[in-house]
Scaffold this motif. Structure first.
Motif, short mmCIF file in Angstrom:
data_model
loop_
_atom_site.label_atom_id
_atom_site.label_comp_id
_atom_site.label_asym_id
_atom_site.label_seq_id
_atom_site.Cartn_x
_atom_site.Cartn_y
_atom_site.Cartn_z
N SER A 180 0.83 -1.21 0.00
CA SER A 180 0.00 0.00 0.00
C SER A 180 0.86 1.25 0.00
O SER A 180 0.57 2.23 -0.71
CB SER A 180 -0.92 0.00 1.23
N LEU A 181 1.93 1.24 0.78
CA LEU A 181 2.83 2.39 0.81
C LEU A 181 3.48 2.62 -0.55
O LEU A 181 3.61 3.77 -1.00
CB LEU A 181 3.91 2.18 1.88
N LEU A 182 3.90 1.54 -1.20
CA LEU A 182 4.50 1.69 -2.52
C LEU A 182 3.48 2.20 -3.53
O LEU A 182 3.80 2.99 -4.42
CB LEU A 182 5.09 0.35 -2.98
N CYS A 223 3.70 5.61 -5.75
CA CYS A 223 3.51 5.74 -7.20
C CYS A 223 2.56 6.90 -7.52
O CYS A 223 2.82 7.71 -8.42
CB CYS A 223 2.96 4.45 -7.78
N ILE A 224 1.45 6.97 -6.77
CA ILE A 224 0.48 8.05 -7.00
C ILE A 224 1.12 9.41 -6.71
O ILE A 224 0.93 10.38 -7.46
CB ILE A 224 -0.77 7.83 -6.13
N ALA A 225 1.90 9.47 -5.61
CA ALA A 225 2.55 10.73 -5.26
C ALA A 225 3.55 11.15 -6.33
O ALA A 225 3.67 12.33 -6.65
CB ALA A 225 3.25 10.59 -3.90
N PRO A 227 6.51 16.78 -9.59
CA PRO A 227 7.20 17.27 -10.80
C PRO A 227 8.04 16.20 -11.48
O PRO A 227 8.64 16.46 -12.53
CB PRO A 227 8.09 18.40 -10.26
N TYR A 228 8.10 15.01 -10.90
CA TYR A 228 8.93 13.94 -11.47
C TYR A 228 8.08 12.71 -11.77
O TYR A 228 8.28 11.63 -11.20
CB TYR A 228 10.05 13.55 -10.50
N PRO A 229 7.09 12.81 -12.63
CA PRO A 229 6.21 11.65 -12.91
C PRO A 229 6.92 10.50 -13.59
O PRO A 229 6.46 9.37 -13.53
CB PRO A 229 5.13 12.25 -13.82
N TYR A 230 8.08 10.79 -14.24
CA TYR A 230 8.80 9.72 -14.93
C TYR A 230 9.43 8.71 -13.96
O TYR A 230 9.89 7.66 -14.38
CB TYR A 230 9.89 10.32 -15.83
N LEU A 231 9.43 9.05 -12.66
CA LEU A 231 9.96 8.11 -11.67
C LEU A 231 8.91 7.09 -11.23
O LEU A 231 9.25 6.10 -10.58
CB LEU A 231 10.48 8.86 -10.44
#
Length: 456
Positions: A9-11, A15-17, A22-26
Motif C-alpha cells: 500500500s505504501l508503494l 507511485c500516485i505521489a 514534478p517527477y512523474p517519470y519516476l
C-alpha cells in the motif's frame, strides 16, 4: 500478510505521489520496485543469486550511492525480517557452528573500536564489514533453498564476461593488467580463482557437447583472464585448487587408457607452447622475479615484493605494540603512512600511495584487532573448510556422488578465497561471507539427509 500488504500500500501511494509530483517519470520505477519486491518475497533465493551475479560488475556502480547489489541486499533484509516476524521462516535456521567464533570476534572488534587510534577510520571499516555480516545472516536463512547449480552458472558467466571485457579492451585494464570492473588486478584475480572450480564442475557435468563447449569456453576465458591479470598469487592459488580437483577425481583418472593418454600428451604438446607464446612478457618476468625470495625480497629487485615485505614489517611492529586489541579496525594505513616505507614506495606522494592497506587480510586483522581476534578469524575460516569436508563425507556415505562433487568444488572455491586473503585486504568480500554461511548450511543439510535416500 498484514505487513507485506502495508508495504504494498505504501508503494502504491508512492507511485500516485510521484505521478502528481514534478517527477512523474519516476513512477514506473516505483511500480517495478513493487513487482520486484513481490517476486523477492516469494523467491528470496533469487535475490541472493542476483547479488552473487552482480559482484563482478560492482565497478559499474562505484560512483553511485545506490547500486543493484545494495538494493537487492536491502530488499532481502527487509523481506526476511518480515518473514521471520510472520513465522514463514523458522528462526532455527539461524543456528550455525560459525556463530561461536563470529560473536567472539565481533566482541573483540567492538572493544578494539573503543580503543582505536582513529575512530573515523574504524567506523568506516565497520560500515564495510557490516555488508558481509548482513549477507552472512541472509545466507543462513535462505541457503537451504539455494540452487547450487544455478549459483555456479551465474558466477561463472558473470566472471567470464568481465574476463572477456578485460582481455579485449584496455578500458578494463590497469597499466596493462586486467582489472575487470575493479580497481585492483589482484581483486579481479580473486574472483577468477573463485570461479574456476565452479566452471570446471559445469564442464564435467555438462549433459551434451554443446553445453560442454560453452562452459569449456568460459573456463578458457577464466584462465586467459587470470593470465592477463599478471597476478602471481592468483597463479599459485589456481594451481593448488586444480591439484586438489585432480586428487578428488583420482579414481576416475584411473579409467584413462593408453590411447587417451596419447591424445592428452598431444594436446599438452600443442597447448603448453601456445600458452607460453600468448602469455604476456610482463607476466613471465613477474613469475621469474619470485626467485629473489630465496635471497630476501627488496625494492631493488622487485618493487611489489618489497612493498609486501614492508607491510609485514609494519604489521609486526603494530602487533608487538598492541597484541591484545590492536591499533583499531581500519587503522593500518594510518600507521604505514608515518613510516619511511610509505615514502620510499610512493611514486608521486599522493594520499592514496602513502596510506596503503596491508594487502594481507590476516596480517591486517592481527595488527588492527589483536592476536585473539585474529585467531578467531582464522578459526572461523578453518571451521568453514571443515564443514565442507564433513558435508562431502556425509554425501559420500549416502552414495550421492553428485552432491559430493559439488561439495568438493565449492570447497576448492572457498579454499581459493581463504588463500587469496594472504595477498589481498578483503575482509568484507561478499563471496567470502556468503560461502562462510553456506558451509554450515550445507553441512547440516547433508548430515540431516536420511540414509534411506542413498543412491546406488
Amino acid at each position: 500478510m498484514i505487513f507485506p500488504l502495508s508495504i504494498i500500500s505504501l508503494l502504491g501511494l508512492a507511485c500516485i505521489a510521484l505521478l502528481a509530483s514534478p517527477y512523474p517519470y519516476l513512477a514506473p520505477g516505483a511500480v517495478l520496485g513493487l513487482v520486484g519486491f513481490a517476486v523477492l518475497f516469494r523467491k528470496p533465493t533469487w535475490g541472493l543469486l542476483g547479488i552473487a551475479a552482480l559482484v563482478p560488475f560492482e565497478g559499474f556502480f562505484k560512483d553511485n550511492a545506490l547500486s543493484g547489489s545494495k538494493l537487492l541486499g536491502a530488499s532481502l533484509a527487509v523481506i526476511l525480517m518480515l518473514q521471520l516476524a510472520l513465522h514463514q521462516i523458522p528462526a532455527e535456521r539461524l543456528r550455525s557452528n560459525i556463530w561461536r567464533y563470529l560473536l567472539a570476534f565481533m566482541a573483540l572488534y567492538f572493544l578494539s573500536t573503543l580503543t582505536t587510534d582513529d575512530l573515523g577510520m574504524s567506523l568506516g571499516h565497520l560500515r564495510e564489514l557490516s555488508v558481509g555480516l548482513i549477507l552472512f545472516v541472509i545466507t543462513l536463512l535462505i541457503g537451504r533453498e539455494l540452487n547450487l547449480d544455478l549459483f555456479a552458472r551465474l558466477v561463472t558467466l558473470a566472471v567470464s564476461a568481465t574476463c572477456a571485457m578485460a582481455m579485449f579492451s584496455s578500458k578494463f585494464q590497469d597499466q596493462g593488467r586486467a582489472a575487470g570492473l575493479l580497481e585492483d588486478p589482484n581483486a579481479f584475480a580473486l574472483l577468477i580463482a573463485f570461479a574456476v572450480p565452479l566452471a570446471l564442475l559445469l564442464v564435467i557435468r555438462a549433459p551434451n557437447w554443446l553445453q560442454r563447449l560453452v562452459w569449456g569456453g568460459c573456463f578458457l576465458l577464466l584462465l586467459g583472464g587470470m593470465t592477463k591479470t599478471e597476478s602471481r598469487s592468483g597463479l599459485v592459488v589456481l594451481a593448488l585448487s586444480l591439484i586438489i580437483g585432480c586428487w578428488h577425481y583420482r579414481t576416475q583418472l584411473a579409467r584413462i587408457r593408453p590411447r587417451h593418454l596419447g591424445f592428452a600428451m598431444l594436446g599438452a604438446v600443442i597447448l603448453i607452447p601456445l600458452a607460453i607464446a600468448v602469455m604476456p612478457a610482463g607476466y613471465i618476468a613477474r613469475i621469474q622475479s619470485l626467485s629473489v625470495l630465496s635471497a630476501g625480497a627488496s625494492g631493488h629487485h622487485d618493487e611489489s615484493l618489497g612493498r609486501r615485505a614492508s607491510y609485514i614489517v609494519v604489521g609486526s611492529q603494530i602487533i608487538r605494540e598492541n597484541p591484545l586489541l590492536g591499533s583499531g579496525p581500519g587503522t593500518f594505513p594510518l600507521h604505514y603512512a608515518t613510516t619511511g616505507y610509505a615514502k620510499a614506495f610512493s611514486a608521486n606522494r599522493k594520499i592514496g600511495d602513502l596510506y596503503r592497506r596491508a594487502h594481507n587480510t590476516y596480517l591486517e586483522i592481527f595488527s588492527e584487532l589483536g592476536i585473539p581476534a585474529g585467531l578467531l578469524f582464522v578459526g572461523m575460516l578453518g571451521l568453514g573448510l571443515y564443514n565442507l569436508l564433513r558435508a562431502r563425507k556425509a554425501w559420500m556415505q549416502r552414495r550421492n556422488a553428485e552432491q559430493a562433487d559439488m561439495m568438493t568444488h565449492l570447497g576448492m572455491s572457498f579454499l581459493s578465497l581463504t588463500l587469496f586473503l594472504m595477498f589481498l585486504s578483503a575482509p568484507n568480500q561478499k563471496y567470502l561471507w556468503i560461502m562462510l554461511a553456506l558451509t554450515s548450511v550445507l553441512r547440516l543439510k547433508a548430515e540431516q539427509a536420511p540414509l534411506a535416500e542413498a543412491r546406488t
